[in-house]
Write a protein that holds these residues in place. Sequence first.
Motif, short mmCIF file in Angstrom:
data_model
loop_
_atom_site.label_atom_id
_atom_site.label_comp_id
_atom_site.label_asym_id
_atom_site.label_seq_id
_atom_site.Cartn_x
_atom_site.Cartn_y
_atom_site.Cartn_z
N GLU A 123 -94.21 -68.48 -52.26
CA GLU A 123 -93.97 -69.92 -52.28
C GLU A 123 -93.67 -70.50 -53.65
N GLY A 124 -93.85 -69.70 -54.71
CA GLY A 124 -93.57 -70.19 -56.05
C GLY A 124 -94.59 -71.18 -56.58
N VAL A 125 -95.82 -71.14 -56.06
CA VAL A 125 -96.90 -72.02 -56.53
C VAL A 125 -98.07 -71.15 -56.96
N LEU A 126 -99.12 -71.77 -57.49
CA LEU A 126 -100.30 -71.04 -57.98
C LEU A 126 -99.88 -70.04 -59.06
N LYS A 127 -99.33 -70.56 -60.14
CA LYS A 127 -98.72 -69.74 -61.19
C LYS A 127 -99.62 -69.45 -62.39
N GLN A 128 -100.92 -69.55 -62.22
CA GLN A 128 -101.82 -69.35 -63.35
C GLN A 128 -101.76 -67.93 -63.90
N ARG A 129 -102.05 -67.83 -65.21
CA ARG A 129 -102.16 -66.52 -65.85
C ARG A 129 -103.48 -65.87 -65.43
N HIS A 130 -103.52 -64.55 -65.45
CA HIS A 130 -104.68 -63.79 -65.00
C HIS A 130 -105.95 -64.19 -65.73
N ASP A 131 -105.91 -64.22 -67.07
CA ASP A 131 -107.11 -64.54 -67.84
C ASP A 131 -107.60 -65.96 -67.56
N PHE A 132 -106.70 -66.90 -67.47
CA PHE A 132 -107.07 -68.28 -67.15
C PHE A 132 -107.72 -68.35 -65.77
N PHE A 133 -107.09 -67.70 -64.80
CA PHE A 133 -107.59 -67.72 -63.43
C PHE A 133 -108.98 -67.11 -63.34
N THR A 134 -109.15 -65.89 -63.87
CA THR A 134 -110.44 -65.20 -63.72
C THR A 134 -111.54 -65.93 -64.47
N ASP A 135 -111.24 -66.50 -65.63
CA ASP A 135 -112.25 -67.25 -66.38
C ASP A 135 -112.68 -68.49 -65.60
N ALA A 136 -111.72 -69.24 -65.08
CA ALA A 136 -112.04 -70.45 -64.31
C ALA A 136 -112.78 -70.10 -63.02
N TYR A 137 -112.38 -69.03 -62.35
CA TYR A 137 -113.04 -68.57 -61.13
C TYR A 137 -114.51 -68.27 -61.42
N ARG A 138 -114.76 -67.54 -62.48
CA ARG A 138 -116.13 -67.13 -62.82
C ARG A 138 -117.02 -68.31 -63.21
N ARG A 139 -116.43 -69.39 -63.68
CA ARG A 139 -117.21 -70.57 -64.05
C ARG A 139 -117.42 -71.52 -62.88
N SER A 140 -116.84 -71.22 -61.73
CA SER A 140 -116.86 -72.13 -60.59
C SER A 140 -117.80 -71.66 -59.49
N LYS A 141 -118.16 -72.61 -58.64
CA LYS A 141 -118.75 -72.26 -57.34
C LYS A 141 -117.56 -72.03 -56.43
N VAL A 142 -117.53 -70.88 -55.76
CA VAL A 142 -116.36 -70.55 -54.96
C VAL A 142 -116.78 -70.40 -53.50
N HIS A 143 -116.16 -71.21 -52.66
CA HIS A 143 -116.37 -71.11 -51.22
C HIS A 143 -115.31 -70.16 -50.69
N CYS A 144 -115.73 -69.18 -49.91
CA CYS A 144 -114.82 -68.15 -49.43
C CYS A 144 -114.90 -68.00 -47.92
N TYR A 145 -113.79 -67.61 -47.34
CA TYR A 145 -113.76 -67.14 -45.96
C TYR A 145 -113.26 -65.71 -45.98
N VAL A 146 -114.02 -64.85 -45.30
CA VAL A 146 -113.77 -63.41 -45.32
C VAL A 146 -113.67 -62.92 -43.88
N ARG A 147 -112.67 -62.09 -43.64
CA ARG A 147 -112.48 -61.48 -42.32
C ARG A 147 -112.45 -59.97 -42.51
N GLU A 148 -113.43 -59.30 -41.91
CA GLU A 148 -113.51 -57.83 -41.99
C GLU A 148 -113.42 -57.34 -43.42
N GLY A 149 -114.12 -58.01 -44.33
CA GLY A 149 -114.16 -57.61 -45.73
C GLY A 149 -113.02 -58.12 -46.59
N ASP A 150 -112.01 -58.75 -45.97
CA ASP A 150 -110.84 -59.24 -46.71
C ASP A 150 -110.91 -60.75 -46.89
N LEU A 151 -110.69 -61.19 -48.11
CA LEU A 151 -110.68 -62.62 -48.42
C LEU A 151 -109.43 -63.25 -47.80
N ILE A 152 -109.64 -64.30 -46.99
CA ILE A 152 -108.49 -64.97 -46.37
C ILE A 152 -108.31 -66.40 -46.89
#
Length: 158
Positions: free
Chosen positions: A32-61
């Motif tokens: 779709e050409g969206v969500l263009k963050q760099r890896h380091d920016f993304f992983t750092d922000a992810y780790r500092r956040s509370k993340v709500h997830c939905y998982v199906r059979e072990g896979d993040l959806i």
Amino acid sequence: MSVNIDSRVVAPGSDDFVDQAWQLKEEINRQEGVLKQRHDFFTDAYRRSKVHCYVREGDLIGFAAVRRDGYILFLAVDPEFRSEGVGKRLVAHVADDHDTITCHARTSNENALQFYEHLGFEIKRRIDGYYEDGGDAYYLKLGADVGIADRISDLIRR
């Protein structure tokens, strides 16, 4: 939503699902050409956040990474599950913790803008050149002044 989809919460400081979240974000970027963050920016922000997830059979959806102030840093749902209400439920989890929810969305991301507007988010302002690649963004807000809890509860029941 399917009974074999589980809700999980990743606490700040955890790497749980970070690699799967990155892969999902990158797949959406390719399609779709969206969500263009760099890896380091993304992983750092992810780790500092509370993340709500939905998982199906072990896979993040789907996931929503949220700052302590209710700002959604990332919201992504696998395109195969977008008609299952996963995105609405992710935002509902955020609404359980916050009176106001805010986020940015690319002005060119029609899917995201329609989704947020359907939930009752209001565009508060346009920010030219907001993204690292020069892309423009809208700053969106859903708050107590528009009945956030009632609005989200109504959407989940539909």
